[in-house]
Enzyme design. Structure first.
Site, short mmCIF file in Angstrom:
data_model
loop_
_atom_site.label_atom_id
_atom_site.label_comp_id
_atom_site.label_asym_id
_atom_site.label_seq_id
_atom_site.Cartn_x
_atom_site.Cartn_y
_atom_site.Cartn_z
N ILE A 147 27.44 22.30 30.72
CA ILE A 147 27.81 21.66 30.93
C ILE A 147 27.95 20.77 31.90
O ILE A 147 27.79 21.08 32.98
CB ILE A 147 29.59 22.07 31.13
CG1 ILE A 147 30.22 22.63 29.40
CG2 ILE A 147 30.59 21.13 31.06
CD1 ILE A 147 31.21 23.65 29.88
N CYS A 148 28.36 19.38 31.27
CA CYS A 148 27.44 18.07 32.64
C CYS A 148 26.03 18.74 33.20
O CYS A 148 25.87 18.53 32.91
CB CYS A 148 28.76 17.71 32.93
SG CYS A 148 29.21 16.23 33.56
N GLN A 149 26.92 18.09 34.99
CA GLN A 149 25.76 18.97 35.13
C GLN A 149 24.71 20.63 35.00
O GLN A 149 23.09 20.22 35.82
CB GLN A 149 25.77 18.59 37.05
CG GLN A 149 25.50 18.78 37.85
CD GLN A 149 25.72 19.50 39.35
OE1 GLN A 149 27.02 19.65 39.35
NE2 GLN A 149 25.13 18.50 40.22
#
Length: 355
Positions: A147-149
């Site tokens: 998720i994301c980073q």
């Protein structure tokens, strides 16, 4: 010019309604119980330094898949966004599709963690969690949801350890950090990262939080509080609002050396695209990511624009590459009602077809 028609009786009624709503809102705020987040039952099964690995309980009547699913969240916020309330839970939705869900909670780094590097996170912590899952479930590979980073971390991991990743799902994950319209990337290009880390050690979470909010200052720091007045007389909406506020401002500090390396190598040097990033003596190369990939992005994402995520397609060597575009924003992809109906079931279906 036609004069403005101001009717004193209507104006007085609006003022009375507004005052009544504010009064009811204050009562709702005062009576609001402690705001619960992270609602799905779970158990801590592994820990290392600040990291805790949680396993979520499989719902009654559901048979879990043999291959476990490891969720790798970002460092900059808390992972309970994925399980923020009963009817808005990515975790709950994944469990319902038969996924055996594990999640990495990175905790709250302090000065003792300032020297942690990307290698420590990728080849250390994530690899330890994967090894734990492989041993526990007697499998050679795991599924990963980044998720994301955390998606960027998962891509690094899959590049370095392709033999351990069966399927990879990336959500709102930056791949090309220099696409047009990427406000966060443009903002960070001229920041002296070395000076910041050398001065502060760890980077305060509050500083990063206000940086993110400043990208949409009107809607994220002003307008939403004006709009809040319209929901104050609804206790459930008040609690929903407070849950989001709790998450937004619950921002851990960032381990200094990891922040230095990630920001310079990826935001400033665009490491996935331009290459040159080495961890543990091995270069990160997306062509090593040869497992099936489901890449999910949000069409109105102001932190990770769609083009930044879609750049994964031409650079990976995925045997099967699938994209899913969600008509919403960076957070709505987890908490909106539409996401519960469309995104989470799609992830479960995609994984089950490849189990």
């Amino acid at each position: 010019m036609r004069p403005i028609d101001i009717r004193p009786d209507k104006l007085a009624q609006e003022m009375l309604d507004y005052t009544s709503k504010l009064g009811q809102g204050m009562e709702n705020l005062l009576n609001a119980d402690a705001i619960d987040t992270g609602v799905s039952p779970k158990e801590a099964v592994y820990s290392e330094d600040k990291l805790v690995l949680y396993r979520y309980d499989t719902p009654a009547g559901v048979t879990p898949q043999k291959t476990p699913l490891l969720i790798v969240y970002a460092l900059v916020n808390r992972p309970y966004m994925t399980d923020i309330q009963e009817d808005r839970s990515t975790i709950k939705g994944l469990l319902a599709t038969g996924q055996d869900v594990y999640l990495i909670d990175w905790g709250y780094p302090d000065q003792a963690d300032s020297a942690l590097t990307l290698d420590d996170y990728i080849n250390g912590y994530i690899d330890s969690c994967v090894d734990y899952l492989c041993e526990t479930h007697e499998v050679d590979q795991v599924n990963i949801l980044g998720i994301c980073q955390g998606g960027a971390f998962s891509l690094m991991y899959a590049s370095l350890h392709p033999d351990k990743v069966k399927n990879l799902v990336t959500m709102v994950t930056p791949v090309d950090f220099k696409t047009p319209g990427n406000l966060l990337s443009a903002w960070v290009q001229n920041v002296d990262i070395d000076l910041a880390v050398d001065t502060m050690g760890n980077i305060p979470g509050e500083l990063l939080n206000w940086t993110f909010l400043s990208l949409k200052p009107f809607s994220l720091t002003g307008q939403k509080y004006v709009n809040m007045v319209d929901m104050l007389d609804d206790p459930d909406k008040v609690k929903n609002f407070l849950r989001m506020e709790k998450w937004i401002f619950d921002s851990p500090d960032q381990a200094g050396e990891t922040f230095r390396q990630f920001t310079k190598d990826f935001y400033q040097k665009n490491g996935f695209i331009n290459g040159g990033v080495k961890l543990g003596g091995k270069e990160i190369d997306l062509k090593n990511v040869d497992c099936p990939v489901l890449n999910i992005y949000a069409l109105q994402d102001h932190l990770v624009p769609p083009d930044a995520s879609k750049a994964l397609n031409p650079w990976s060597a995925a045997r099967t590459y699938t994209e899913l575009a969600f008509p919403g924003g960076h957070i709505g992809i987890y908490v909106s009602g539409k996401a519960q109906k469309e995104v989470t079931p799609a992830i479960g279906k995609w994984l089950n077809e490849r189990s």
